[in-house]
Design a protein around this motif. Structure first.
Motif, PDB file in Angstrom:
ATOM      1  N   MET A 193      37.409  15.235  19.997  1.00 44.02           N
ATOM      2  CA  MET A 193      36.342  16.305  19.735  1.00 44.02           C
ATOM      3  C   MET A 193      36.032  16.609  18.388  1.00 44.02           C
ATOM      4  SD  MET A 193      34.948  17.372  22.927  1.00 44.02           S
ATOM      5  CE  MET A 193      34.844  19.099  23.006  1.00 44.02           C
ATOM      6  N   LEU A 252      38.517  13.951  30.397  1.00 42.04           N
ATOM      7  CA  LEU A 252      38.580  15.079  31.201  1.00 42.04           C
ATOM      8  C   LEU A 252      38.472  14.416  32.797  1.00 42.04           C
ATOM      9  CD1 LEU A 252      35.558  17.240  29.964  1.00 42.04           C
ATOM     10  CD2 LEU A 252      38.062  17.795  29.774  1.00 42.04           C
ATOM     11  N   ARG A 277      45.007  15.277  39.676  1.00 39.93           N
ATOM     12  CA  ARG A 277      45.756  16.259  39.959  1.00 39.93           C
ATOM     13  C   ARG A 277      47.159  15.782  40.515  1.00 39.93           C
ATOM     14  NH1 ARG A 277      45.547  21.718  41.042  1.00 39.93           N
ATOM     15  NH2 ARG A 277      46.599  22.718  42.708  1.00 39.93           N
ATOM     16  N   GLY A 295      45.273  28.233  45.376  1.00 37.49           N
ATOM     17  CA  GLY A 295      44.987  27.440  44.007  1.00 37.49           C
ATOM     18  C   GLY A 295      43.890  26.648  43.946  1.00 37.49           C
ATOM     19  N   ARG A 309      42.912  26.925  38.600  1.00 34.46           N
ATOM     20  CA  ARG A 309      41.595  27.756  38.348  1.00 34.46           C
ATOM     21  C   ARG A 309      41.020  27.081  37.002  1.00 34.46           C
ATOM     22  NH1 ARG A 309      43.586  32.929  38.590  1.00 34.46           N
ATOM     23  NH2 ARG A 309      43.161  33.016  36.286  1.00 34.46           N
ATOM     24  N   PHE A 339      41.715  24.311  35.495  1.00 33.80           N
ATOM     25  CA  PHE A 339      41.511  22.867  35.163  1.00 33.80           C
ATOM     26  C   PHE A 339      42.171  22.159  36.449  1.00 33.80           C
ATOM     27  CE2 PHE A 339      41.022  18.626  33.229  1.00 33.80           C
ATOM     28  CZ  PHE A 339      40.340  18.816  32.198  1.00 33.80           C
ATOM     29  N   TYR A 340      41.431  21.955  37.248  1.00 28.73           N
ATOM     30  CA  TYR A 340      41.827  21.382  38.807  1.00 28.73           C
ATOM     31  C   TYR A 340      42.848  20.180  38.652  1.00 28.73           C
ATOM     32  CZ  TYR A 340      42.431  20.389  43.602  1.00 28.73           C
ATOM     33  OH  TYR A 340      43.309  20.106  44.843  1.00 28.73           O
ATOM     34  N   ARG A 398      38.106  23.852  32.144  1.00 25.59           N
ATOM     35  CA  ARG A 398      37.526  22.864  32.272  1.00 25.59           C
ATOM     36  C   ARG A 398      35.902  23.025  31.896  1.00 25.59           C
ATOM     37  NH1 ARG A 398      37.894  17.295  35.223  1.00 25.59           N
ATOM     38  NH2 ARG A 398      35.556  16.908  34.790  1.00 25.59           N
ATOM     39  N   VAL A 429      35.170  23.263  28.166  1.00 26.95           N
ATOM     40  CA  VAL A 429      35.204  22.006  27.324  1.00 26.95           C
ATOM     41  C   VAL A 429      34.351  21.144  27.503  1.00 26.95           C
ATOM     42  CG1 VAL A 429      36.692  19.922  27.202  1.00 26.95           C
ATOM     43  CG2 VAL A 429      37.652  22.119  27.520  1.00 26.95           C
TER      44      VAL A 429
END
Lengths: 79, 409
Positions: A12, A50, A55, A78, B164, B166-167, B269, B272
């Motif tokens: 970045m 990204l 997960r 969540g 919440r 960044f899943y 997220r 970003v």
């Protein structure tokens, strides 16, 4: 380009640097184009970073054969 | 009993002295630990402390002399529970036995507080808290290690906040006890284990709020050292915002609460992505602006005279060349004439200097036939020598018949 060593943050930062250079407009066309190519590579790399992480929420458990990971039960709130 | 039987009646001083001697012989009383609560505390200007130690039922007079009092790492105060090492003796003047305190430690919470201050000072002196060694957290950690209890709200809070923001988060919990005897050792071991496994980019050491005793493991030296030695950056998140632990001071970043740690460790997220989109757009715009500017420049160049009549310049140059050529030829022929003139002048000069001219006037040149040397004196020849005499129109071969020198010769 070897992105193995580049962190998301570094990518970045480099991208930001390239954009600033290009916006200044002091580069030759050849330079501009090669910076642009690098910039496109970096944006692709960042987008990939990204998205690539899956997960995963686990708990480490010490066992005889070292550490194993067990999934932690999901939390509805969540989501 | 000798003294008493001999005198029968004692003075007060004698009695007090006797009792003092008796007490000072007692093994137990000459070195003991006693605990109680401080009251009537007086910090005398001499530097001695005078106070009373009490429990629910009794009082004990105490004194601590300056030599010991000055070494205390804390200032005692009324109501403080302490443990004192000292000995019992009698103050003869008042007929009062009292505790002569040599060492004093806070008891209970006070003890923890003192231990906290002591360890903090020690580690600070060692440089464990130095701002210069604090590492930056990774901007987007690939994996996050969490050292806390597997039960309870803390891990849930952390997971919630992270999810919440960044899943697709990658979190690894290393479950430990966060209070009690085992806790400190387990926490330190977990931090070290993450470093051995090297499977996370940042570690959160967390615990919910609690009493000072409950938070105590995070004040233990072993935990501080494990954080200090960790190659992976560590965030401490212990208790509430107002709770400060030793772990907080050593950690690279202190989060006021576990939820705050989750916010610190992971960017949102969406934020970003916005930033990345912004950069992508600016990148394209900048390069498009550059190319369109270059295109404009190209058009201008294509429209210029050089492109419309490319031979123009050549014609002009050729004309110039012709003019130059003429100039050069002119200059060359001028030079030629000049040299020719100078040459004939030189030839004329040369002519006047030539010996041939002298011959024409009747002079002659005599040379030896033998070696061709020029004869300038009669001494250079002998009678019978062959000579060659050059005249203006030819040469004579002669033989020397006689030699006569001039008188003045």
């Amino acid at each position: 380009m070897d992105n193995k060593e580049v962190t998301f943050e570094q990518a970045m930062a480099e991208l930001e640097e390239i954009v600033k250079k290009l916006e200044k407009g002091e580069l030759t066309l050849d330079e501009s184009i090669s910076f642009f190519r690098r910039g496109v590579e970096l944006t692709k790399y960042c987008s990939k970073k990204l998205d690539e992480a899956e997960r995963s929420i686990t708990m480490l458990i010490e066992g005889e054969n070292g550490v194993t990971e067990k999934e932690l039960p999901e939390l509805e709130q969540g989501r | 009993m000798n003294m008493m039987s001999a005198m029968n009646v004692l003075t007060v001083s004698q009695l007090n002295k006797y009792i003092k001697d008796l007490i000072s012989k007692d093994v137990v009383l000459s070195g003991l630990w006693v605990k109680g609560e401080i009251s009537n505390f007086k910090n005398h200007y001499s530097g001695h402390f005078y106070f009373t130690l009490k429990d629910e039922k009794s009082l004990l007079k105490c004194v601590m002399f300056r030599s010991n009092a000055s070494l205390l790492p804390f200032m005692p105060e009324n109501g403080m529970k302490v443990i004192i090492r000292g000995y019992i003796s009698v103050f003869e003047r008042d007929g009062q036995y009292q505790l002569y305190a040599e060492e004093m430690q806070p008891d209970g919470i006070g003890a923890l507080y003192i231990a906290f201050e002591k360890l903090k000072k020690k580690l600070e002196a060692e440089g464990l808290f130095d701002a210069s060694r604090k590492r930056r957290l990774p901007f987007l950690p690939g994996a996050i290690g969490v050292v806390t209890s597997s039960t309870g709200a803390v891990i849930r809070d952390i997971i919630n906040v992270l999810s919440r923001r960044f899943y697709n988060v990658n979190l690894k919990l290393y479950p430990v006890q966060v209070q009690g005897e085992q806790a400190a050792g387990q926490i330190a071991a977990a931090v070290r284990r993450f470093n051995e496994l090297d499977n996370v980019d940042v570690i959160i050491v967390a615990r919910g709020g609690g009493s000072l005793e409950e938070l105590w493991p995070f004040n233990e030296e072993i935990v501080a050292r494990s954080i200090y030695e960790s190659r992976i950056p560590v965030i401490s998140a212990v208790g509430h915002e107002t709770d400060f632990t030793i772990a907080d001071f050593v950690a690279d970043v202190r989060a006021p609460t576990p939820s705050a740690a989750a916010e610190l460790v992971m960017p949102e997220r969406a934020v970003v992505e916005n930033r990345l989109d912004g950069l992508r757009l600016r990148l394209r715009n900048a390069v498009m602006k550059k190319t369109s500017m270059e295109r404009l420049l190209l058009k201008r160049i294509e429209g210029s005279v050089a492109f419309r009549q490319p031979l123009n310049k050549i014609y002009q140059d050729r004309m110039l060349l012709d003019v130059q050529k003429k100039y050069m030829q002119k200059a060359l022929s001028a030079l030629n004439t000049e040299y020719r003139n100078r040459l004939s002048l030189l030839a004329a000069t040369l002519d006047t200097l030539s010996p041939l001219k002298s011959l024409a006037r009747g002079y002659s040149i005599t040379k030896s036939k033998k070696d061709g040397s020029l004869i300038k004196s009669i001494h250079a020849v002998s009678v019978g020598d062959r000579l060659e005499i050059s005249l203006t129109d030819g040469r004579l071969g002669c033989t020397v018949d006689s030699i006569e020198g001039d008188n003045n010769g």
